[in-house]
Structure formats: structure tokens, C-alpha cells
Design an enzyme around this catalytic site. Structure first.
Site, short mmCIF file in Angstrom:
data_model
loop_
_atom_site.label_atom_id
_atom_site.label_comp_id
_atom_site.label_asym_id
_atom_site.label_seq_id
_atom_site.Cartn_x
_atom_site.Cartn_y
_atom_site.Cartn_z
N GLY A 154 0.80 -1.22 0.00
CA GLY A 154 0.00 0.00 0.00
C GLY A 154 0.83 1.27 0.00
N CYS A 155 2.16 1.12 -0.03
CA CYS A 155 3.02 2.29 -0.08
C CYS A 155 3.46 2.53 -1.53
CB CYS A 155 4.26 2.10 0.79
SG CYS A 155 3.95 2.30 2.53
N GLN A 156 3.51 3.79 -1.90
CA GLN A 156 3.94 4.18 -3.24
C GLN A 156 5.41 3.79 -3.44
OE1 GLN A 156 3.25 8.32 -3.88
NE2 GLN A 156 4.46 8.41 -5.73
#
Length: 141
Positions: free
Chosen positions: A50-52
Site C-alpha cells: 500500500g506504499c507508493q
């Protein structure tokens, strides 16, 4: 220090800055002091979904406290995880589980991040809490 004490300390530090450019610079500086994760823990298993950008988080139990280490391939993200580790590392699992994260809103971090970075922030907090839940469950058995 309790989690709340550390969070209040972080709020005080951020209140010293007049604008968000200074705060971003400070977050980047905090990232440079992050307790880095060992290379052997930079695995897909420790990658926060869920992290860029890529963020690895690892937690170990040390007596009755959880010690976190992390790393990121992005300087701003490294600073964000550094803030979270400062607040939650070396704390008891139950304290981490029960801790609120309102200090993030108080320093205005979430509202000054892009939508994808804000989602990543939520994922980081979730992973820290998941570690605490896992260690807490293990300790009760």
C-alpha cells in the site's frame, strides 16, 4: 517515555516550523537517523503493502518491548517511518495496540501528503499495530 510523551514531543518539534517546506526538510532529516533494517530483512515479507515507495519494516521482541527497524527507497517516506518508529519502538505490545495516532493529524502530516503517501502512512501504522498484536498474542500463550 510513554508513547503519548514521545508523540507530544514530536508535536512540539513540528510546531517550531512556520511552513510545510521546513517540516518536509525536518522529516527528511529524521529519516537520516532511522534505525536501519538489516539487509537480510529487506524481503517481500517485510515490505509494507500500500506504499507508493518501498518500505521495509521489521519488529523484534526485546524483553517485553518491541524494537522496530525500517528502511525506504524514498527520502520522505524514510522520514515518515522514522517518526512512527520513534513513537512506537521500545514500547510494550499492549501499549502500541492501545495507542492512538492523533499526533499525525496534530502535526498536519496526513493532509500535506499526496493520497498515495497518505495511504502508505496508514499502511505503516497498520503494520506496526499488526506486529504488536502478533507479539501480544504470542506472549499470552
Amino acid at each position: 517515555m510513554t508513547i503519548k510523551d514521545i508523540q507530544n514531543e514530536i508535536i512540539d518539534e513540528f510546531s517550531m516550523f512556520d511552513d510545510w517546506m521546513q517540516r518536509y526538510e525536518y522529516i527528511i532529516e529524521l529519516g537520516k537517523s532511522l534505525p536501519l533494517i538489516k539487509e537480510e530483512y529487506k524481503t517481500d515479507e517485510n515490505l509494507i503493502k500500500g506504499c507508493q515507495s518501498k518500505v521495509w519494516l521489521q519488529g523484534e521482541q526485546n524483553d517485553d518491548k518491541i524494537v522496530f527497524t525500517a528502511d525506504s527507497d524514498a527520502i520522505l517516506t524514510k522520514g515518515i517511518i522514522a517518526i512512527l518508529i520513534r513513537a512506537f519502538s521500545n514500547q510494550k505490545a499492549s501499549d502500541i495496540i492501545n495507542a492512538d495516532t492523533e499526533f499525525i493529524d496534530e502535526i498536519g502530516l496526513k493532509e500535506h501528503l499526496s493520497a498515495t503517501r497518505a495511504n502508505g502512512l496508514v499502511s505503516m501504522i497498520k503494520n506496526i499495530k499488526m506486529y504488536a498484536l502478533a507479539f501480544d498474542a504470542k506472549n499470552k500463550n
